[in-house]
Design an enzyme around this catalytic site. Structure first.
Site, short mmCIF file in Angstrom:
data_model
loop_
_atom_site.label_atom_id
_atom_site.label_comp_id
_atom_site.label_asym_id
_atom_site.label_seq_id
_atom_site.Cartn_x
_atom_site.Cartn_y
_atom_site.Cartn_z
N ARG A 123 67.50 59.49 117.06
CA ARG A 123 67.27 58.02 117.00
C ARG A 123 66.43 57.45 118.14
O ARG A 123 66.29 56.24 118.24
CB ARG A 123 68.61 57.25 116.94
CG ARG A 123 69.39 57.49 115.67
CD ARG A 123 70.39 56.40 115.40
NE ARG A 123 71.45 56.35 116.39
CZ ARG A 123 72.46 55.49 116.35
NH1 ARG A 123 72.54 54.61 115.36
NH2 ARG A 123 73.40 55.50 117.27
N ASP A 124 65.84 58.31 118.98
CA ASP A 124 64.97 57.76 120.02
C ASP A 124 63.85 58.75 120.36
O ASP A 124 63.59 59.07 121.53
CB ASP A 124 65.79 57.44 121.28
CG ASP A 124 65.09 56.42 122.18
OD1 ASP A 124 64.13 55.75 121.71
OD2 ASP A 124 65.47 56.29 123.36
N ILE A 125 63.19 59.24 119.31
CA ILE A 125 62.08 60.16 119.51
C ILE A 125 60.85 59.38 119.97
O ILE A 125 60.38 58.47 119.28
CB ILE A 125 61.76 60.93 118.19
CG1 ILE A 125 62.93 61.85 117.85
CG2 ILE A 125 60.47 61.72 118.33
CD1 ILE A 125 63.24 62.92 118.88
#
Length: 238
Positions: A123-125
Site C-alpha cells: 500500500r505504499d509502493i
C-alpha cells in the site's frame, strides 16, 4: 517479551543514529557490540499485523524481520539493515533508461509477489521505499502502511499511502488488494522514466502501454498480479 527485547538491545547493541522520525514513531540504527553487524529498530505506535506475518519470511527482495514485540502502546520491530540508496535518491540526479527500469521493476515484482502470497498488501509502493544495493539487487522496505488482505472485507479500515502513488481504492472506495500495489508500481515506473507523475507526462511506447494498464482507475482493468507485469516487461526487447 517487549521488555526482554529492550533489555537485550541495551546489553548487546550500541545505538548509532536515528534514521527517520515520523508521526507514528521512529526508525533507529543499532550496531551489535561483538559482530559489528547493523540492525534497524522500529518503534511504532499501535499494532502492525503485517510485520508479524513477515516474521520468518525469506525472499531476496524483502528485508528479513528478526523480531516483532508489542506492549499496550507501541510495536517494536527488529529488521535487517539494507545498505544502499533509494530510487528516490537516484532520481534526484537523473531519470532512468528503459532497460534499467525493466531490471529494477522486475525485482520489485518478485518481492511484491512474495508479499501477496502471504496476503500482505504493501500500500505504499514509491521510490522512497525501494533500496538498490551496490550489486543492483533491490529490496522493498517500509511496511508501516501494509495490511493483511481479508477476502470478505468491503473496504480498508483506514486511509493510508502517499498522495500521487495511492490507488483510488485506498481512499475508502473498496478494499486494497494486490492490484493496489500494481497501481503504485505503475506510477513509480512512470516517474523513473520521465521524472514526472503520469498526470503531467505519460511515458511513451510499449513501457507507457504497460504503465497505462497498471494505473487504471478500475482495479479490474489492471493486471491481475505482479508476475503478469513482470512477464510483460520481459517480453520487451532493446
Amino acid at each position: 517479551m517487549y521488555q526482554w527485547l529492550v533489555e537485550n538491545l541495551k546489553a548487546y547493541y550500541t545505538f548509532v543514529k536515528v534514521l527517520k522520525k515520523k508521526e507514528r514513531g521512529e526508525v533507529l540504527l543499532y550496531k551489535h557490540k561483538q559482530s559489528g553487524n547493523y540492525v534497524v529498530v522500529k518503534k511504532l505506535k499501535g499494532i502492525y499485523p503485517a510485520y508479524e506475518r513477515l516474521l520468518g519470511v525469506k525472499q531476496r527482495h524483502l528485508p528479513f524481520i528478526y523480531e516483532v514485540c508489542c506492549n499496550e502502546n507501541e510495536t517494536m520491530i527488529l529488521e535487517e539493515f539494507i545498505p544502499g540508496i533509494t530510487l528516490a535518491e537516484q532520481l534526484e540526479r537523473t531519470t532512468f533508461p528503459e532497460r534499467y527500469v525493466r531490471e529494477i521493476i522486475s525485482q520489485v515484482c518478485e518481492g511484491l509477489y512474495a508479499l501477496h502470497l502471504n496476503q500482505i498488501v504493501h500500500r505504499d509502493i514509491k521510490p522512497e521505499n525501494v533500496i538498490v544495493m551496490k550489486n543492483r539487487e533491490v529490496k522493498i522496505i517500509d511496511f508501516d502502511a501494509a495490511k493483511i488482505y481479508k477476502m470478505y472485507s468491503q473496504k480498508d479500515t483506514r486511509t493510508v499511502g502517499t498522495i500521487g502513488y495511492a490507488a483510488p481504492e485506498q481512499y475508502g472506495e473498496a478494499q486494497s488488494d494486490a492490484r493496489t500495489d500494481i497501481y503504485g508500481l505503475g506510477i513509480m515506473m512512470n516517474v523513473m522514466l520521465t521524472g514526472k507523475h503520469p498526470v503531467n507526462e505519460m511515458a511513451a511506447g510499449k513501457m507507457g502501454n504497460i504503465i497505462e494498464k497498471c494505473i487504471m482507475v478500475n482495479p479490474n482493468k489492471r493486471y491481475k498480479n505482479v508476475m503478469e507485469v513482470k512477464a510483460k516487461l520481459n517480453k520487451l526487447h532493446y
